[in-house]
Design an enzyme around this catalytic site. Structure first.
Site, PDB file in Angstrom:
ATOM      1  N   GLU A  57      33.775  77.559   3.161  1.00  0.00           N
ATOM      2  CA  GLU A  57      34.698  76.466   3.475  1.00  0.00           C
ATOM      3  C   GLU A  57      34.224  75.659   4.674  1.00  0.00           C
ATOM      4  O   GLU A  57      34.279  74.426   4.663  1.00  0.00           O
ATOM      5  CB  GLU A  57      36.092  77.043   3.733  1.00  0.00           C
ATOM      6  CG  GLU A  57      37.158  75.974   3.936  1.00  0.00           C
ATOM      7  CD  GLU A  57      38.546  76.576   3.984  1.00  0.00           C
ATOM      8  OE1 GLU A  57      38.974  77.175   2.962  1.00  0.00           O
ATOM      9  OE2 GLU A  57      39.212  76.459   5.029  1.00  0.00           O
ATOM     10  N   ARG A  81      33.763  39.571  11.600  1.00  0.00           N
ATOM     11  CA  ARG A  81      34.802  39.160  12.547  1.00  0.00           C
ATOM     12  C   ARG A  81      34.181  38.370  13.700  1.00  0.00           C
ATOM     13  O   ARG A  81      33.262  38.859  14.378  1.00  0.00           O
ATOM     14  CB  ARG A  81      35.500  40.404  13.089  1.00  0.00           C
ATOM     15  CG  ARG A  81      36.473  40.173  14.231  1.00  0.00           C
ATOM     16  CD  ARG A  81      37.702  39.436  13.796  1.00  0.00           C
ATOM     17  NE  ARG A  81      38.741  39.499  14.823  1.00  0.00           N
ATOM     18  CZ  ARG A  81      39.826  38.751  14.818  1.00  0.00           C
ATOM     19  NH1 ARG A  81      40.009  37.871  13.844  1.00  0.00           N
ATOM     20  NH2 ARG A  81      40.725  38.870  15.782  1.00  0.00           N
ATOM     21  N   GLN A 131      27.446  43.679  23.019  1.00  0.00           N
ATOM     22  CA  GLN A 131      26.820  44.977  23.285  1.00  0.00           C
ATOM     23  C   GLN A 131      27.835  46.120  23.243  1.00  0.00           C
ATOM     24  O   GLN A 131      27.539  47.209  22.726  1.00  0.00           O
ATOM     25  CB  GLN A 131      26.114  44.955  24.642  1.00  0.00           C
ATOM     26  CG  GLN A 131      25.268  46.200  24.895  1.00  0.00           C
ATOM     27  CD  GLN A 131      24.541  46.132  26.218  1.00  0.00           C
ATOM     28  OE1 GLN A 131      25.148  46.261  27.278  1.00  0.00           O
ATOM     29  NE2 GLN A 131      23.242  45.879  26.167  1.00  0.00           N
TER      30      GLN A 131
END
Length: 392
Positions: free
Chosen positions: A245, A271, A282
């Site tokens: 798991e 955007r 940056q």
């Protein structure tokens, strides 16, 4: 975005991954609110694609895949299926329930249980956690008492994934309270067995597409031939299931992370603010680089752990590191994706949904604090026994 870290997969597996991602995108979309009937419908579809039985041997109805290939398919499922809770449920069924039967079951048990579980006809749930025993699995209060050719179980389980829809339960109970690690025993119990009941589903902050509930056991009679492994071997069964798991289940998160990372990169390219794409700033571009680094690093550790499973390694460090890396990377990536979307990140949408789904990943399969304890112990850094001071 193509992962920088790659493990060699055969052409058939590569094609299966591509097919599964496309299939999940088109066929496994979830309704707005959880619906058990629709969940079962999608589960059967996933079963027909082979995802509910990837690691189960061919002779018992599975695909007979190794851990690396199975992890790659789980990653593909996570990438294509926007319902991370559904992918989580599939992985819990496969790695916490089916793999213990594969590794510890008798031939008769494998023939009885695995074909229908691997095909998606049946759903499995693993009951280990209790109200007073979470990280301390050896403090279970559920008891199993031998009575002739059967055992009688009494106790409570909580936070049991798939419990509301499960057909088969893998239940851990104490058969010898004085034996510690060797006092636990695993039982396979069919839903509908007298005395076994399931509570109301939890309303959770994330993974809402994965049904979870308490399991109540009151004088549940279980035939002795439904013990998985030997009496007293429950801890070994549980430990093995956690290795699977903590490695392969978390591959679903890798797929979801990759999908969110790709959409976030697209967002900062498109955007514009102050006359330029925000990705050119940056502060934004460096945050994206950090997201890529976390994703790639976590992916490397997970597939390295999968290689260990294929090699038969009993190492605890690899799966624990994989679980730690993926869960921490997922939460941070979710936070970054929300931040880079600004106001859009805090309204209903891909980023906030992923973040809610990522938060539980630091809790289940053993909390991240417990993983660090396990790693430290494996490195020989466990707490030294208390030494009594010499008398003066």
């Amino acid at each position: 975005m193509k992962p920088l870290i790659s493990f060699t997969l055969d052409q058939d597996t590569e094609e299966m991954c591509s097919t599964l991602t496309a299939f999940a995108e088109n066929r496994l979309a979830a309704p707005e609110t959880f619906d058990a009937e629709d969940f079962r419908r999608r589960w059967l579809l996933a079963g027909r694609q082979g995802i509910t039985g990837t690691c189960v041997p061919d002779e018992f109805g599975g695909s007979g895949m190794d851990a690396v290939s199975a992890a790659a398919l789980m990653e593909a499922l996570g990438r294509g299926c926007r319902d991370t809770g559904f992918a989580f449920s599939v992985a819990a069924h496969l790695y916490a329930c089916l793999m213990p039967v594969v590794e510890f079951g008798t031939t008769e048990q494998k023939k009885r249980w695995l074909p229908a579980l691997a095909s998606g006809e049946l759903i499995a749930a693993h009951g280990i956690t209790e109200p007073g025993a979470g990280s301390d699995a050896l403090s279970l209060r559920t008891r199993a008492v031998r009575d002739g050719d059967r055992y009688v179980l009494n106790g409570e389980k909580c936070f049991t994934t798939n419990a509301p829809v499960a057909d088969v339960f893998l239940i851990q109970a104490v058969t010898d309270p004085e034996a510690g690690y060797f006092g636990l025993t695993s039982f396979l119990i069919e839903a509908g067995t007298p005395g076994l009941s399931v509570g109301r589903p939890y309303d959770k902050v994330g993974l809402r597409g994965s049904p979870m509930a308490d399991v109540h056991l009151q004088d549940v009679a279980v035939p002795a031939d439904q013990v998985l492994g030997a009496e007293g071997g429950g801890a070994a069964v549980f430990t093995s299931s956690m290795r699977w798991e903590r490695t392969c289940l978390f591959a679903a998160y890798l797929g979801s992370m990759r999908r969110l990372l790709d959409s976030t990169v697209d967002h900062v390219r498109e955007r514009e603010q102050f006359g330029a794409p925000i990705g050119s700033f940056q502060a934004v571009s460096h945050r994206i680089v950090d997201m890529v680094m976390r994703y790639e690093s976590a992916r490397l550790l997970l597939f390295r752990a999968a290689v260990g499973l294929d090699e038969g390694s009993q190492d605890e460090i690899g799966p624990a590191l994989a679980k730690l890396a993926v869960s921490e990377a997922a939460v941070q990536l979710g936070l970054d994706a929300v931040q880079l979307r600004g106001g859009l990140g805090i309204v209903d949408g891909e980023a906030e949904t992923f973040l809610r789904d990522a938060l539980p990943s630091r809790i289940f399969s053993g909390t991240n604090e417990i993983q660090k304890n396990n790693i430290a112990r494996a490195l020989g850094l466990g707490r030294a026994p208390h030494r009594r001071r010499a008398a003066r």
